[in-house]
Design an enzyme around this catalytic site. Structure first.
Site, PDB file in Angstrom:
ATOM      1  N   HIS A 181      53.643  39.952  50.264  1.00  0.00           N
ATOM      2  CA  HIS A 181      53.402  40.311  48.854  1.00  0.00           C
ATOM      3  C   HIS A 181      54.619  39.957  47.987  1.00  0.00           C
ATOM      4  CE1 HIS A 181      50.940  43.122  46.061  1.00  0.00           C
ATOM      5  NE2 HIS A 181      51.635  42.253  45.347  1.00  0.00           N
ATOM      6  N   ARG A 234      44.430  39.777  45.761  1.00  0.00           N
ATOM      7  CA  ARG A 234      44.457  41.077  46.428  1.00  0.00           C
ATOM      8  C   ARG A 234      43.751  40.940  47.771  1.00  0.00           C
ATOM      9  NH1 ARG A 234      48.241  42.473  43.848  1.00  0.00           N
ATOM     10  NH2 ARG A 234      48.404  44.264  42.444  1.00  0.00           N
TER      11      ARG A 234
HETATM   12  P1  NDP Z   1      43.813  38.862  34.511  1.00  0.00           P
HETATM   13  O1  NDP Z   1      43.175  40.176  34.307  1.00  0.00           O
HETATM   14  O2  NDP Z   1      44.551  38.232  33.379  1.00  0.00           O
HETATM   15  O3  NDP Z   1      42.760  37.803  35.016  1.00  0.00           O
HETATM   16  C1  NDP Z   1      41.775  38.091  35.949  1.00  0.00           C
HETATM   17  C2  NDP Z   1      40.836  36.900  36.039  1.00  0.00           C
HETATM   18  O4  NDP Z   1      39.850  37.200  37.020  1.00  0.00           O
HETATM   19  C3  NDP Z   1      40.101  36.631  34.720  1.00  0.00           C
HETATM   20  O5  NDP Z   1      39.934  35.264  34.526  1.00  0.00           O
HETATM   21  C4  NDP Z   1      38.745  37.298  34.966  1.00  0.00           C
HETATM   22  O6  NDP Z   1      37.673  36.749  34.212  1.00  0.00           O
HETATM   23  C5  NDP Z   1      38.556  37.005  36.428  1.00  0.00           C
HETATM   24  N1  NDP Z   1      37.563  37.924  36.998  1.00  0.00           N
HETATM   25  C6  NDP Z   1      37.621  39.267  37.079  1.00  0.00           C
HETATM   26  N2  NDP Z   1      36.499  39.750  37.639  1.00  0.00           N
HETATM   27  C7  NDP Z   1      35.720  38.685  37.915  1.00  0.00           C
HETATM   28  C8  NDP Z   1      34.440  38.525  38.482  1.00  0.00           C
HETATM   29  N3  NDP Z   1      33.721  39.574  38.888  1.00  0.00           N
HETATM   30  N4  NDP Z   1      33.940  37.288  38.591  1.00  0.00           N
HETATM   31  C9  NDP Z   1      34.644  36.216  38.175  1.00  0.00           C
HETATM   32  N5  NDP Z   1      35.885  36.290  37.619  1.00  0.00           N
HETATM   33  C10 NDP Z   1      36.407  37.512  37.501  1.00  0.00           C
HETATM   34  O7  NDP Z   1      44.795  39.055  35.761  1.00  0.00           O
HETATM   35  P2  NDP Z   1      46.108  38.232  36.111  1.00  0.00           P
HETATM   36  O8  NDP Z   1      45.813  36.793  36.023  1.00  0.00           O
HETATM   37  O9  NDP Z   1      47.245  38.756  35.334  1.00  0.00           O
HETATM   38  O10 NDP Z   1      46.334  38.682  37.625  1.00  0.00           O
HETATM   39  C11 NDP Z   1      45.345  38.449  38.610  1.00  0.00           C
HETATM   40  C12 NDP Z   1      45.652  39.260  39.846  1.00  0.00           C
HETATM   41  O11 NDP Z   1      46.767  38.722  40.538  1.00  0.00           O
HETATM   42  C13 NDP Z   1      46.075  40.704  39.600  1.00  0.00           C
HETATM   43  O12 NDP Z   1      44.959  41.535  39.329  1.00  0.00           O
HETATM   44  C14 NDP Z   1      46.760  41.059  40.899  1.00  0.00           C
HETATM   45  O13 NDP Z   1      45.798  41.554  41.801  1.00  0.00           O
HETATM   46  C15 NDP Z   1      47.296  39.722  41.394  1.00  0.00           C
HETATM   47  N6  NDP Z   1      48.757  39.645  41.379  1.00  0.00           N
HETATM   48  C16 NDP Z   1      49.413  39.413  42.562  1.00  0.00           C
HETATM   49  C17 NDP Z   1      50.767  39.284  42.587  1.00  0.00           C
HETATM   50  C18 NDP Z   1      51.459  38.967  43.859  1.00  0.00           C
HETATM   51  O14 NDP Z   1      52.701  38.956  43.898  1.00  0.00           O
HETATM   52  N7  NDP Z   1      50.740  38.676  44.917  1.00  0.00           N
HETATM   53  C19 NDP Z   1      51.578  39.419  41.382  1.00  0.00           C
HETATM   54  C20 NDP Z   1      50.805  39.675  40.200  1.00  0.00           C
HETATM   55  C21 NDP Z   1      49.443  39.772  40.214  1.00  0.00           C
HETATM   56  P3  NDP Z   1      37.671  36.841  32.613  1.00  0.00           P
HETATM   57  O15 NDP Z   1      38.739  35.858  32.177  1.00  0.00           O
HETATM   58  O16 NDP Z   1      36.327  36.415  32.229  1.00  0.00           O
HETATM   59  O17 NDP Z   1      38.007  38.258  32.258  1.00  0.00           O
HETATM   60  C1  OXD Z   2      51.278  42.960  40.576  1.00  0.00           C
HETATM   61  C2  OXD Z   2      51.740  42.645  41.917  1.00  0.00           C
HETATM   62  O1  OXD Z   2      50.119  43.348  40.456  1.00  0.00           O
HETATM   63  O2  OXD Z   2      52.958  42.587  42.123  1.00  0.00           O
HETATM   64  O3  OXD Z   2      52.052  42.831  39.613  1.00  0.00           O
HETATM   65  O4  OXD Z   2      50.944  42.416  42.830  1.00  0.00           O
END
Ligand code: NDP
Ligand code: OXD
Length: 310
Positions: free
Chosen positions: A273, A225
């Site tokens: 994006h 993000r």
């Molecule tokens: P998840 O919720 O499965 O994973 C998030 C990860 O971030 C977890 O490992 C979590 O730790 C870690 N995390 C969260 N907060 C912290 C912190 N404060 N310190 C350290 N680690 C942290 O999300 P996804 O993997 O499904 O997706 C990740 C992001 O990708 C989405 O939130 C979205 O913003 C982005 N995205 C972008 C897309 C694009 O097209 N550009 C498409 C889809 C998603 P823990 O495992 O310990 O909970």
């Molecule tokens: C999602 C994205 O969060 O597209 O799925 O960024």
């Protein structure tokens, strides 16, 4: 009994999702009305995208869950009218898309592909490409997407580490966690991939201090993000040469304004994006699985922890 499912996303998504959702409901033997419009008090489930006009959930008094079509939930977690469970999208198609997009950009940096692709002179300059095991890649965020990315990069042979809030164990990946693990994760990074959610704890996690801890000449790839990055700090690190190049897919304001310095910066690649999209054919099955769970009293999959914000 018929279950009423409201599809609250942009109209073009309806044409992608209507048939796959209908097929998945039929295969699960669920008798359902699936529609773009239903009387709010008759709705049982809301299939939702945060860019939908639906922002006030209070009239949906019977609804059992909001099933988000996106992985990112920052636009809905703080909605105070939402009192029912919220799930986020974990979709094999979305994950595969992200793995492929990140792998492509990691390979671009690792192999220095721009040197030949963008060459405008006629110089014949052979060089030996490095091997993956000589390259340290760190994936910040080891959730559904980050863990899959880290493991595929490790299977390519990259020297991969990852960082998450809670401690993880992933084969082939050195896992760091929490504030204490951040320094070690940064210090090794030649390529840093950011797949963290947008929360108060992750805001500006890429800042002048954390950038300075990365290896000189490191590359940044951010499909997470836009809020993860302090843009001024990144531009300064690029201009100083501490960071060699950044590939950015997500921004604080989207579409990225046409006068934003990222567009014209020679060390920044902007993508609109597009890193990974939810794929209707696979995501429909996940949504229907959650509806089945809601109907049989089982816990929902991929429930958002609204306290943590993801
Ligand atoms: P998840 O919720 O499965 O994973 C998030 C990860 O971030 C977890 O490992 C979590 O730790 C870690 N995390 C969260 N907060 C912290 C912190 N404060 N310190 C350290 N680690 C942290 O999300 P996804 O993997 O499904 O997706 C990740 C992001 O990708 C989405 O939130 C979205 O913003 C982005 N995205 C972008 C897309 C694009 O097209 N550009 C498409 C889809 C998603 P823990 O495992 O310990 O909970
Ligand atoms: C999602 C994205 O969060 O597209 O799925 O960024």
């Amino acid at each position: 009994m018929t279950i009423n499912i409201l599809f609250a996303a942009r109209p073009e998504r309806w044409s992608d999702f209507e048939a796959p959702l209908r097929n998945a409901l039929d295969s699960a033997g669920i008798d359902a009305t699936l529609s773009l419009e239903l009387p709010p008090h008759e709705v049982d489930y809301i299939v939702y995208a945060p860019d939908s006009p639906l922002q006030d959930f209070s009239p949906y008094t019977r609804a059992k869950a909001v099933l988000n079509l996106w992985a990112g939930v920052e636009k809905i977690t703080h909605n105070e009218t939402l009192k029912i469970p919220l799930t986020r999208m974990v979709d094999p198609g979305l994950t595969t898309g992200m793995v492929e997009w990140v792998t492509g950009h990691v390979l671009r940096y690792h192999l220095g592909l721009d040197t030949d692709i963008l060459r405008s002179d006629s110089r014949w300059e052979p060089r030996t490409p490095p091997l993956a095991h000589e390259r340290n890649v760190t994936v910040f965020g080891l959730g559904a997407l980050g863990a899959a990315v880290a493991q595929v990069l490790a299977s390519f042979g990259f020297d991969v580490a990852g960082w998450s809030r809670s401690r993880k164990v992933l084969s082939g990946v050195t896992c760091h966690s929490g504030p204490d693990g951040l320094k070690a994760a940064l210090a090794r990074s030649e390529i840093g991939v950011f797949l963290l959610p947008d929360t108060s704890a992750t805001a500006n996690i890429v800042n002048s201090e954390t950038l300075s801890l990365m290896r000189k000449g490191a590359h940044i790839i951010n499909p997470g993000r836009g809020t993860l990055i302090d843009d001024t700090a990144l531009l300064a690190a690029l201009d100083e040469g501490h960071i060699a190049h950044a590939t950015l897919d997500v921004f604080r304001i989207e579409p990225l304004p046409s006068d934003h310095p990222y567009w014209s910066h020679p060390k920044v690649t902007v993508t609109p994006h597009i890193a990974a999209d939810t794929r209707a054919s696979t995501a429909a099955k996940i949504i229907v699985e959650n509806i089945m769970r809601g109907e049989t009293g089982k816990g929902f999959l991929h429930l958002v922890n609204r306290g943590l914000g993801y």
